[in-house]
Scaffold this motif. Structure first.
Motif, PDB file in Angstrom:
ATOM      1  N   TRP A 229     -31.169  94.955 -41.097  1.00 46.19           N
ATOM      2  CA  TRP A 229     -29.784  94.886 -41.555  1.00 46.19           C
ATOM      3  C   TRP A 229     -28.969  93.877 -40.733  1.00 46.19           C
ATOM      4  CZ3 TRP A 229     -29.472  97.098 -46.086  1.00 46.19           C
ATOM      5  CH2 TRP A 229     -30.258  98.209 -46.384  1.00 46.19           C
ATOM      6  N   ASP A 230     -29.284  93.765 -39.441  1.00 43.21           N
ATOM      7  CA  ASP A 230     -28.528  92.840 -38.593  1.00 43.21           C
ATOM      8  C   ASP A 230     -28.789  91.382 -38.983  1.00 43.21           C
ATOM      9  OD1 ASP A 230     -27.457  94.943 -37.135  1.00 43.21           O
ATOM     10  OD2 ASP A 230     -29.121  94.952 -35.701  1.00 43.21           O
ATOM     11  N   VAL A 234     -35.123  91.161 -45.716  1.00 39.84           N
ATOM     12  CA  VAL A 234     -36.149  92.154 -46.025  1.00 39.84           C
ATOM     13  C   VAL A 234     -37.497  91.441 -46.007  1.00 39.84           C
ATOM     14  CG1 VAL A 234     -35.885  91.820 -48.530  1.00 39.84           C
ATOM     15  CG2 VAL A 234     -36.980  93.894 -47.662  1.00 39.84           C
ATOM     16  N   THR A 235     -38.480  92.062 -45.383  1.00 40.53           N
ATOM     17  CA  THR A 235     -39.823  91.488 -45.288  1.00 40.53           C
ATOM     18  C   THR A 235     -40.760  92.256 -46.206  1.00 40.53           C
ATOM     19  OG1 THR A 235     -39.434  90.876 -42.975  1.00 40.53           O
ATOM     20  CG2 THR A 235     -41.729  90.923 -43.740  1.00 40.53           C
ATOM     21  N   LEU A 249     -30.768  89.312 -47.774  1.00 42.40           N
ATOM     22  CA  LEU A 249     -30.019  90.408 -48.377  1.00 42.40           C
ATOM     23  C   LEU A 249     -28.614  89.899 -48.689  1.00 42.40           C
ATOM     24  CD1 LEU A 249     -31.112  93.264 -45.933  1.00 42.40           C
ATOM     25  CD2 LEU A 249     -32.013  92.798 -48.229  1.00 42.40           C
ATOM     26  N   GLU A 250     -28.298  89.804 -49.974  1.00 44.42           N
ATOM     27  CA  GLU A 250     -27.033  89.224 -50.402  1.00 44.42           C
ATOM     28  C   GLU A 250     -26.336  90.138 -51.406  1.00 44.42           C
ATOM     29  OE1 GLU A 250     -28.192  84.476 -50.017  1.00 44.42           O
ATOM     30  OE2 GLU A 250     -28.598  85.502 -51.898  1.00 44.42           O
ATOM     31  N   GLU A 251     -25.039  89.959 -51.506  1.00 47.31           N
ATOM     32  CA  GLU A 251     -24.250  90.730 -52.465  1.00 47.31           C
ATOM     33  C   GLU A 251     -24.520  90.232 -53.886  1.00 47.31           C
ATOM     34  OE1 GLU A 251     -22.793  93.310 -51.736  1.00 47.31           O
ATOM     35  OE2 GLU A 251     -22.282  93.208 -49.611  1.00 47.31           O
ATOM     36  N   LEU A 257     -27.896  98.529 -51.855  1.00 47.02           N
ATOM     37  CA  LEU A 257     -28.960  98.983 -50.968  1.00 47.02           C
ATOM     38  C   LEU A 257     -28.399  99.813 -49.810  1.00 47.02           C
ATOM     39  CD1 LEU A 257     -31.182  95.774 -50.923  1.00 47.02           C
ATOM     40  CD2 LEU A 257     -31.911  98.036 -51.686  1.00 47.02           C
ATOM     41  N   LYS A 258     -27.267  99.427 -49.286  1.00 52.44           N
ATOM     42  CA  LYS A 258     -26.652 100.200 -48.210  1.00 52.44           C
ATOM     43  C   LYS A 258     -26.223 101.577 -48.709  1.00 52.44           C
ATOM     44  CE  LYS A 258     -25.065  96.480 -45.164  1.00 52.44           C
ATOM     45  NZ  LYS A 258     -23.905  95.800 -44.540  1.00 52.44           N
TER      46      LYS A 258
END
Length: 362
Positions: A229-230, A234-235, A249-251, A257-258
């Motif tokens: 998250w920092d 995502v892997t 990770l984008e809007e 996801l959060k």
């Protein structure tokens, strides 16, 4: 005792001979054995009978093979080989399941696994291939032919066959019928699916497949430990070929996801089956995913031939049409070669218009 007879030797002593059945002897699994005392025979006899039974059930995974051995024994010998152990665990599982299905396929009145190696020829393999084509599909038959060919080549290496008979079987061409989604269709599905908590997981799964151009299976098995998250990444290590991709990770997907992590972060799966097995949550199964997907699709006016599995092809097609270079696409999709991207290069009006525009502007 089974397969055992007694006799009196030249010294006048009683002895016993265990003679395995002909098929077991010819396969090199067991050979006749002589026992000079009944105590040893009583101790060893159950073990010998168990070996015979295991051989006939196809459970012998090592030991002598000959042209008299059955295909199931060749199969099991391969499954215990270094060749098999060299492939990834996911591939091992796929090969084992496929070879089991091949062994159980009835060809000319008998399961293929019950044919002796010496009787497996081009004609029999051709009959097997077309049986699978008619019972399942061309795609399935081609897949089985490829994996069977691997075992046949293994047999050639053991000098049990002179050549791979499956290689001589002419394969039918499989034409995939993937229907590419439009962006409006994707939005319509997402709007319908996110409205109901019971279908939120499958909707989020489709959303991730679309945004990241990944296969449904890899997203079904995705765990929260894959997220940083920092760093906002995502892997994902893909199950099909083992490629690892690192995706941003984008809007708006990040917020969704959060929210999912807030609700479901107490267990490891990102999109688990919503009903736990006892107290344990499990990843959504293929059948559960299909059922939930169909439930959402029925709430929309979308065509019934749209498939969840087409999200990856849709995303890659959009990248191709947008002019993303091949290296960029490969970093997202995990493809290793340019040729492997060819199936995703679709002839579309949008793509043609963009090409013609670029031509006029040069």
């Amino acid at each position: 005792m089974k397969y055992t007879r007694s006799y009196i030797n030249k010294d006048g002593k009683k002895c016993w001979v265990f003679t395995p059945p002909k098929d077991v002897r010819e396969a090199g699994v067991l050979h006749p054995q002589t026992f000079n005392d009944g105590r040893t025979l009583r101790h060893e006899h159950p073990k010998l009978i168990d070996t015979v039974d295991k051989y006939r059930r196809g459970e012998i995974r090592e030991g002598g093979l000959s042209v008299k051995s059955l295909f199931v024994h060749l199969r099991n010998h391969y499954l215990n080989s270094d060749h098999f152990k060299a492939v990834t665990p996911t591939t091992q599982k796929s090969y084992e399941g496929t070879l089991r299905a091949i062994s159980e396929t009835v060809v000319m009145g008998k399961p293929f696994g019950m044919y002796r190696i010496e009787d497996i020829n081009v004609s029999l393999c051709r009959e097997l291939y077309h049986t699978v084509v008619h019972q399942v599909s061309i795609y399935n038959a081609n897949n089985k032919a490829t994996i069977l060919g691997i075992v046949m080549n293994y047999a050639v290496g053991l000098e049990l066959m002179h050549m791979n008979p499956m290689a001589k079987v002419k394969k039918l061409k499989h034409e995939p019928s993937t229907t590419i989604w439009t962006r409006d269709q994707v939005e319509e599905f997402l709007d319908a699916g996110y409205q109901d908590f019971n279908t939120r997981n499958v909707t989020l799964l489709l959303h991730m497949c679309y945004e990241w151009a990944q296969r449904p299976k890899d997203i079904r098995l995705l765990t929260w430990s894959s997220f940083d998250w920092d760093e906002g990444v995502v892997t994902i290590t893909q199950t099909k070929r083992g490629a690892t991709v690192y995706l941003p990770l984008e809007e708006p997907l990040l917020s969704l996801l959060k929210e999912q992590h807030t609700d479901m972060g107490f267990q490891q799966w990102v999109v688990p089956h919503t009903v736990p097995s006892g107290t344990v949550y499990k990843p959504m199964s293929q059948r559960q995913m299909t059922t939930a997907y169909t439930e959402v699709l029925k709430k929309t006016d979308l065509p019934s031939d749209l498939e969840l599995g087409a999200m990856r092809a849709t995303a890659i097609t959009e990248m191709v049409e947008a002019g993303v270079d091949v290296t960029g696409i490969k970093q997202v999709s995990g493809h290793k070669t340019l040729q492997s991207l060819n199936p995703y290069v679709k002839n579309t009006k949008r793509g043609a218009a963009r090409a013609l525009l670029q031509r006029r502007n040069t």
